[in-house]
Design a protein around this motif. Structure first.
Motif, PDB file in Angstrom:
ATOM      1  N   ARG A  14       0.826  -1.211   0.000  1.00  0.00           N
ATOM      2  CA  ARG A  14       0.000   0.000   0.000  1.00  0.00           C
ATOM      3  C   ARG A  14       0.859   1.259   0.000  1.00  0.00           C
ATOM      4  NH1 ARG A  14      -5.098   1.144  -1.634  1.00  0.00           N
ATOM      5  NH2 ARG A  14      -5.852   2.964  -0.529  1.00  0.00           N
ATOM      6  N   VAL A  15       1.948   1.267   0.770  1.00  0.00           N
ATOM      7  CA  VAL A  15       2.857   2.425   0.772  1.00  0.00           C
ATOM      8  C   VAL A  15       3.433   2.629  -0.624  1.00  0.00           C
ATOM      9  CG1 VAL A  15       5.041   3.347   1.651  1.00  0.00           C
ATOM     10  CG2 VAL A  15       3.421   2.259   3.223  1.00  0.00           C
ATOM     11  N   TRP A  17       2.122   1.783  -3.476  1.00  0.00           N
ATOM     12  CA  TRP A  17       1.046   2.282  -4.333  1.00  0.00           C
ATOM     13  C   TRP A  17       0.838   3.786  -4.125  1.00  0.00           C
ATOM     14  CZ3 TRP A  17      -3.871   4.332  -3.401  1.00  0.00           C
ATOM     15  CH2 TRP A  17      -4.725   4.387  -4.512  1.00  0.00           C
ATOM     16  N   ILE A  18       0.764   4.217  -2.863  1.00  0.00           N
ATOM     17  CA  ILE A  18       0.573   5.641  -2.555  1.00  0.00           C
ATOM     18  C   ILE A  18       1.771   6.461  -3.039  1.00  0.00           C
ATOM     19  CG2 ILE A  18       0.390   7.339  -0.678  1.00  0.00           C
ATOM     20  CD1 ILE A  18      -1.124   5.114   0.923  1.00  0.00           C
ATOM     21  N   ALA A  19       2.974   5.977  -2.765  1.00  0.00           N
ATOM     22  CA  ALA A  19       4.183   6.697  -3.163  1.00  0.00           C
ATOM     23  C   ALA A  19       4.268   6.830  -4.682  1.00  0.00           C
ATOM     24  CB  ALA A  19       5.415   5.976  -2.615  1.00  0.00           C
ATOM     25  N   LYS A  21       1.758   6.900  -6.806  1.00  0.00           N
ATOM     26  CA  LYS A  21       0.741   7.858  -7.238  1.00  0.00           C
ATOM     27  C   LYS A  21       1.171   9.306  -6.984  1.00  0.00           C
ATOM     28  CE  LYS A  21      -3.702   7.004  -7.289  1.00  0.00           C
ATOM     29  NZ  LYS A  21      -4.015   6.775  -8.646  1.00  0.00           N
ATOM     30  N   GLN A  22       1.987   9.509  -5.946  1.00  0.00           N
ATOM     31  CA  GLN A  22       2.437  10.859  -5.601  1.00  0.00           C
ATOM     32  C   GLN A  22       3.854  11.146  -6.093  1.00  0.00           C
ATOM     33  OE1 GLN A  22       1.873  11.722  -1.420  1.00  0.00           O
ATOM     34  NE2 GLN A  22      -0.240  10.997  -1.450  1.00  0.00           N
ATOM     35  N   ASP A  45       2.992   9.516   7.569  1.00  0.00           N
ATOM     36  CA  ASP A  45       3.310  10.422   6.463  1.00  0.00           C
ATOM     37  C   ASP A  45       4.287   9.725   5.536  1.00  0.00           C
ATOM     38  OD1 ASP A  45       2.027  12.983   7.200  1.00  0.00           O
ATOM     39  OD2 ASP A  45       3.418  12.950   8.895  1.00  0.00           O
ATOM     40  N   LEU A  46       4.314  10.152   4.285  1.00  0.00           N
ATOM     41  CA  LEU A  46       5.398   9.735   3.402  1.00  0.00           C
ATOM     42  C   LEU A  46       6.570  10.659   3.659  1.00  0.00           C
ATOM     43  CD1 LEU A  46       3.722   9.002  -0.053  1.00  0.00           C
ATOM     44  CD2 LEU A  46       4.562   7.372   1.633  1.00  0.00           C
TER      45      LEU A  46
END
Length: 109
Positions: A14-15, A17-19, A21-22, A45-46
């Motif tokens: 999941r991290v 995937w989020i990273a 996308k950003q 937070d990232l």
């Protein structure tokens, strides 16, 4: 201190995937702040990088970083990502927590 932090493969996925996308590094920072219904609350937070005094754990190329002050409260914890009918969230299984709230985002020592 047990000197261990664990990021589960589900949380690492999941991290990542989020990273992605950003367009950021896959580094999850876990910290602890005062507040919440049980006294302390987890904050995610990232991060761009790990600080020199951070504790770093790595799973599948994804890093979990924790500052020294927060580490005293979460050492030995496992960070997981869970999905249920109630939603999806990162969850901390903290062996140091003597109490917690129903939502899982705050704890007491």
């Amino acid at each position: 201190m047990t000197d261990t932090l664990t990021l589960t493969p589900s949380a690492a996925k999941r991290v990542r995937w989020i990273a992605d996308k950003q367009s950021r590094p896959a580094i999850l920072r876990l910290s602890v702040e005062g507040g919440g219904c049980s006294g302390f609350q987890y904050k995610f937070d990232l991060a761009e990088t790990a600080d020199g005094d951070d504790r770093v754990s790595e799973t599948d190329g994804v890093k979990l970083v924790v500052d020294p002050v927060s580490l005293d409260l979460v050492d030995g914890s496992t960070v997981d990502f869970v999905e249920s009918l109630g939603g999806a969230a990162f969850r901390v299984e903290n062996p140091n927590a003597a109490a917690g709230c129903g939502c899982g985002s705050s704890f007491g020592i």
